[in-house]
Each structure stands twice: as structure tokens, then as C-alpha cells.
Design a protein around this motif. Structure first.
Motif, mmCIF file in Angstrom:
data_model
loop_
_atom_site.group_PDB
_atom_site.id
_atom_site.type_symbol
_atom_site.label_atom_id
_atom_site.label_comp_id
_atom_site.label_asym_id
_atom_site.label_seq_id
_atom_site.Cartn_x
_atom_site.Cartn_y
_atom_site.Cartn_z
ATOM 1 N N ASN A 32 -28.111 67.608 28.491
ATOM 2 C CA ASN A 32 -28.511 66.344 27.876
ATOM 3 C C ASN A 32 -28.962 66.504 26.430
ATOM 4 O O ASN A 32 -28.966 65.540 25.670
ATOM 5 C CB ASN A 32 -29.647 65.714 28.696
ATOM 6 N N VAL A 33 -29.361 67.712 26.059
ATOM 7 C CA VAL A 33 -29.800 67.957 24.683
ATOM 8 C C VAL A 33 -28.607 68.194 23.762
ATOM 9 O O VAL A 33 -28.662 67.857 22.576
ATOM 10 C CB VAL A 33 -30.750 69.176 24.646
ATOM 11 N N TYR A 34 -27.510 68.732 24.320
ATOM 12 C CA TYR A 34 -26.451 69.263 23.465
ATOM 13 C C TYR A 34 -25.200 68.394 23.355
ATOM 14 O O TYR A 34 -24.477 68.512 22.359
ATOM 15 C CB TYR A 34 -26.064 70.669 23.940
ATOM 16 N N PHE A 35 -24.909 67.531 24.323
ATOM 17 C CA PHE A 35 -23.658 66.783 24.188
ATOM 18 C C PHE A 35 -23.667 65.828 22.998
ATOM 19 O O PHE A 35 -22.595 65.530 22.442
ATOM 20 C CB PHE A 35 -23.289 66.054 25.492
ATOM 21 N N PRO A 36 -24.848 65.317 22.527
ATOM 22 C CA PRO A 36 -24.794 64.463 21.328
ATOM 23 C C PRO A 36 -24.233 65.171 20.103
ATOM 24 O O PRO A 36 -23.720 64.503 19.184
ATOM 25 C CB PRO A 36 -26.264 64.064 21.124
ATOM 26 N N GLN A 37 -24.299 66.511 20.055
ATOM 27 C CA GLN A 37 -23.726 67.221 18.910
ATOM 28 C C GLN A 37 -22.227 66.995 18.803
ATOM 29 O O GLN A 37 -21.684 66.926 17.703
ATOM 30 C CB GLN A 37 -24.019 68.714 19.039
ATOM 31 N N ALA A 38 -21.548 66.884 19.949
ATOM 32 C CA ALA A 38 -20.091 66.730 19.943
ATOM 33 C C ALA A 38 -19.647 65.320 19.587
ATOM 34 O O ALA A 38 -18.535 65.129 19.096
ATOM 35 C CB ALA A 38 -19.526 67.129 21.311
ATOM 36 N N ILE A 39 -20.491 64.330 19.846
ATOM 37 C CA ILE A 39 -20.073 62.940 19.638
ATOM 38 C C ILE A 39 -20.710 62.313 18.410
ATOM 39 O O ILE A 39 -20.554 61.112 18.175
ATOM 40 C CB ILE A 39 -20.371 62.083 20.890
ATOM 41 N N SER A 40 -21.419 63.107 17.612
ATOM 42 C CA SER A 40 -22.067 62.554 16.421
ATOM 43 C C SER A 40 -21.097 61.812 15.496
ATOM 44 O O SER A 40 -21.401 60.702 15.031
ATOM 45 C CB SER A 40 -22.787 63.682 15.673
ATOM 46 N N PRO A 41 -19.884 62.346 15.219
ATOM 47 C CA PRO A 41 -18.956 61.572 14.378
ATOM 48 C C PRO A 41 -18.525 60.256 15.018
ATOM 49 O O PRO A 41 -18.309 59.258 14.311
ATOM 50 C CB PRO A 41 -17.759 62.524 14.219
ATOM 51 N N LEU A 42 -18.399 60.240 16.338
ATOM 52 C CA LEU A 42 -18.022 59.005 17.029
ATOM 53 C C LEU A 42 -19.134 57.966 16.955
ATOM 54 O O LEU A 42 -18.875 56.771 16.828
ATOM 55 C CB LEU A 42 -17.687 59.308 18.492
ATOM 56 N N VAL A 43 -20.391 58.423 17.044
ATOM 57 C CA VAL A 43 -21.532 57.519 16.894
ATOM 58 C C VAL A 43 -21.532 56.914 15.492
ATOM 59 O O VAL A 43 -21.766 55.715 15.316
ATOM 60 C CB VAL A 43 -22.851 58.266 17.173
ATOM 61 N N SER A 156 -21.278 70.369 28.571
ATOM 62 C CA SER A 156 -21.681 69.045 28.084
ATOM 63 C C SER A 156 -21.010 68.726 26.756
ATOM 64 O O SER A 156 -20.592 67.589 26.522
ATOM 65 C CB SER A 156 -23.208 68.976 27.941
ATOM 66 N N ARG A 157 -20.887 69.725 25.884
ATOM 67 C CA ARG A 157 -20.181 69.493 24.621
ATOM 68 C C ARG A 157 -18.705 69.201 24.867
ATOM 69 O O ARG A 157 -18.118 68.288 24.264
ATOM 70 C CB ARG A 157 -20.315 70.711 23.714
ATOM 71 N N ALA A 158 -18.094 70.003 25.764
ATOM 72 C CA ALA A 158 -16.663 69.824 26.036
ATOM 73 C C ALA A 158 -16.386 68.468 26.672
ATOM 74 O O ALA A 158 -15.520 67.714 26.212
ATOM 75 C CB ALA A 158 -16.163 70.944 26.939
ATOM 76 N N LEU A 159 -17.117 68.149 27.741
ATOM 77 C CA LEU A 159 -16.893 66.875 28.434
ATOM 78 C C LEU A 159 -17.324 65.706 27.564
ATOM 79 O O LEU A 159 -16.675 64.655 27.548
ATOM 80 C CB LEU A 159 -17.652 66.864 29.758
ATOM 81 N N GLY A 160 -18.440 65.881 26.832
ATOM 82 C CA GLY A 160 -18.903 64.803 25.975
ATOM 83 C C GLY A 160 -17.895 64.477 24.886
ATOM 84 O O GLY A 160 -17.580 63.313 24.639
#
Length: 407
Positions: A32-43, A156-160
Motif C-alpha cells: 500500500n505504500v509503494y504502488f502509488p509510485q507506479a501510478i504517479s504520472p497517471l494521477v 504492488s508496483r507491477a499490478l498497480g
């Protein structure tokens, strides 16, 4: 299992099943701490904000996590594990649901801070598990738990990234909420009812963490090592998504997840690092890890070239960085758990708070370095942070050697 925090080692050996279940729990929580790193550009695209503004979501989770470690992890010495862990997972699920419905950046940042605050399961589980096994197995067990955390971090990064690319940035939050609720339900049935090992009041527990930081030199040293190295780790993973989705590579958010999965080798390396800590001691392993992080910064710098060569540099550099940071964490935690068995949760509170304050600061500084200097600025930051840790380490080792000679 017979308690939390400063658990006494049971008379009969503990089977692998409880440790594996706790490792899975760590993975779900840490993810839960790390998947936001992968979707930051999408946000950034979805909420129509700048990339460095969207990176505040990552920073909020990490600072929230640091606050949760300081405010909540000491309760591992006061409250039995089942109600504490299940309650925190429930609050995390609510935060994830709130994030998935955010219509603007400020409420998303607020929900992210709540997620970070509540998902502090791994720092509670670590001291608990340390009290369940013999001293000469703590490195191995800590490595297993850390492998679970790394698995959650990578998956979480991969799936996120993949889900965010296909279904939008809200989908990973919904997936994480469902997984968190499922693991909370399992733990509500699987964890035993136990008595707390400490009767101290809550303010005294908080004060104890600060007092230990002031009175235990090895704790301060471990905190500094991990804060600097983890700041570099967070700096890279917060900004590599911007690099891969930017003009140098032009990839999608799922590329960040794919890069993370390449680093699954860290799940194998951390138990091996734990064995080396048991055999050689924490200082020897720390030295190798710091040198590895400095080498990773040099390799990562070639990622700015783009193309196949740049991508290969990113794969090798992030692998070196991840192995160095995670193996160093094993060494540092073994060092602090050996200080005083009855206050392990409070020792871990001070340690992990410093680590994630460093991580949050690293993310914040690196986002600005990337905006104004680019990827090379991020790599320079990583090298400087690791060099600071190495200088402190050499100073400590030299001082210890002089004291031995004086005797």
C-alpha cells in the motif's frame, strides 16, 4: 505465539507456517505504500496537475507511514497483536477506498496520509517474530519477513502500473482495499489471543522511543544508515516513473511495474543477507550494502541516455539499489533487536520512523531535483546520501577499533 513486541522465545520450535503468514501480511501492508509510485504520472494526467505535484501523493504516504510508526508501532508492546493488526488493516482499507473516490489532489493527499499512517503492520510484526525464534535464527527470519515485504513492494508496483494503465489510476486503490480486507479477515481468525508484555501508558511508550534514540548509540547509527540509504531508494523509485513515461523512453505506467518485477531477485538476496549477518555481523554487511548503493547511483546515471543501453542501466542500477537497501535493513534491524529484548517494538519505532522520514524527504527533494536538473540530479542525490552513510560507518568502525587497541 505468546505475545507481542518483546515476546519471549517459546520452549518448542516455531513452525514455518506462522512466519510465512506474517510475511504475507507484511507484503500486503507494505504494498500500500509503494504502488502509488507506479501510478504517479497517471494521477497527474487524471487530476490535471503537474508531475511534481502528483508526486506529493507518494510523499504523503511515506510521511504518514513515518508518523504511524512513531505513534502506533509502540502499541505493539502494549496491545495484543490480533486486535491491533486487524484494526489497522481495517483503517487502511477505509483510506484506500477514500483515495479511490478522490476528485482532486488535496483529498487524495489526505487519504494517502491516512493509508500511510495505518498500514504500519510490518514494523509491528518484525519485533513480534524476533521474540518467537532463537537468537541465531533472527537474521534468517527477519530476511523472510523482509522478503514478504519486498514481494508486496514489487507486485504492488507491477499490478498497480498495469491496472492503472488499463483501468485508470483509481483501480489500484480498489484492488489494494480488497486485498487489505481479505488479509484482515484471515488474521482475525488465525492470530491468537495473547496478553500484552507491557503495562506502560501510551505517553510513556512514545517517550521511551525518543529516550532510546538518545541513549543507544547503535540505534542512532542504524537510524542514520537507513534514513540516508532509504532516502536514495525513495528518490529513485519516485522519479523513475517520470523518466520512463517521459520523452527519453515514452513508455506507459506498466513499464515501472515491469522494472520492479525484474528486481524480484531481492526476495532471494535478503534471506542470504540475513545468514551473512548471523555469520559475520551487521557492520560487515552494512559496508558492502553502502558500497553497492554508491555503485548503483553510477550505473543508474546511464539511464538518462535512453534506448536499450539506458534501460539496461536502469534494470541493473535499481537491482543493485534494492539489494543494497534491503540487505542493509536486515543488518540494521538485527543490530537493534539485540540491544534490549523487552523494548523491541519501541526500538523499531525509532528506527523505522527515522527511515521513513528519510524516505519522505528523499522523495520530496528528488522530485524537485528531477524537475530542475533531470535524472542525473536524482542519481547525484543517491550517491551523496550513500556516501554520507559510508563516512559515518567508517568513523564508527574506526572508533571501535581504537577502543579495542586501547584495551
Amino acid at each position: 505465539m505468546t505475545g507481542t513486541g518483546a515476546l519471549e522465545r517459546p520452549t518448542s520450535p516455531v513452525s514455518r507456517w506462522p512466519i510465512l503468514l506474517l510475511a504475507l501480511t507484511c507484503g500486503v501492508a507494505v504494498g500500500n505504500v509503494y504502488f502509488p509510485q507506479a501510478i504517479s504520472p497517471l494521477v497527474a494526467t487524471g487530476l490535471r496537475v503537474s508531475p511534481d505535484s502528483a508526486a506529493l501523493v507518494v510523499t504523503a504516504v511515506q510521511f504518514g507511514y513515518a508518523a504511524g510508526i512513531f505513534l502506533l508501532v509502540p502499541l505493539g508492546d502494549r496491545i495484543p497483536p490480533r486486535p491491533l493488526i486487524v484494526t489497522l488493516l481495517g483503517l487502511t482499507g477505509l483510506g484506500l477506498l477514500a483515495a479511490s473516490t478522490a476528485s482532486a489532489l488535496p483529498p487524495l493527499i489526505g487519504a494517502s496520509a491516512l493509508i500511510g499512517l495505518a498500514t504500519v503492520i510490518a514494523p509491528i510484526v518484525g519485533p513480534m517474530a524476533a521474540g518467537l525464534v532463537a537468537e541465531d535464527r533472527r537474521g534468517v527470519v527477519n530476511g523472510m519477513l523482509l522478503s514478504g515485504s519486498i514481494g508486496g513492494m514489487l507486485l504492488s508496483r507491477a499490478l498497480g502500473g498495469t491496472m492503472g494503465e488499463w483501468l485508470g489510476w483509481r483501480a489500484p486503490y480498489l484492488m489494494a482495499a480488497a486485498l487489505t480486507v481479505i488479509i484482515a479477515t484471515l488474521l482475525a481468525r488465525a492470530l491468537p489471543t495473547t496478553s500484552p508484555p507491557s503495562r506502560q501508558r501510551y505517553p510513556a511508550l512514545l517517550a521511551e522511543s525518543l529516550r532510546l534514540l538518545r541513549t543507544e548509540p547503535d540505534l542512532r547509527r542504524s537510524c542514520f544508515y537507513q534514513a540516508t540509504v532509504f532516502a536514495g531508494f525513495s528518490a529513485v523509485w519516485t522519479n523513475v516513473a517520470l523518466l520512463l513515461t517521459g520523452p527519453a523512453y515514452g513508455m506507459g505506467a506498466q513499464a515501472v511495474g515491469a522494472l520492479a518485477l525484474v528486481n524480484a531477485g531481492t526476495m532471494v538476496c535478503t534471506p542470504l543477507a540475513g545468514r551473512q549477518v548471523d555469520r559475520l555481523g551487521p557492520d560487515a554487511v552494512n559496508l558492502v550494502c553502502m558500497l553497492g548503493v554508491i555503485a548503483s547511483a553510477v550505473v543508474l546515471a546511464f539511464g538518462s541516455l535512453g534506448g536499450a543501453l539506458g534501460l539496461a542501466a536502469l534494470v541493473l542500477g535499481t537491482l543493485l539499489l534494492d539489494v543494497g537497501m534491503q540487505s542493509g535493513m536486515v543488518a540494521n534491524q538485527v543490530r537493534i533487536y539485540a540491544l534490549r529484548a523487552e523494548v523491541r517494538s519501541r526500538l523499531n519505532t525509532a528506527y523505522m520512523t527515522c527511515a521513513y522520514v528519510g524516505g519522505g524527504a528523499g522523495s520530496w527533494i528528488a522530485a524537485r531535483a528531477y524537475t530542475y536538473v533531470g535524472w542525473l540530479g536524482v542519481c547525484t542525490l543517491v550517491a551523496l546520501l550513500a556516501a554520507a552513510a559510508l563516512a559515518r560507518h567508517l568513523q564508527a568502525v574506526g572508533s571501535a577499533a581504537r577502543q579495542l587497541d586501547a584495551r
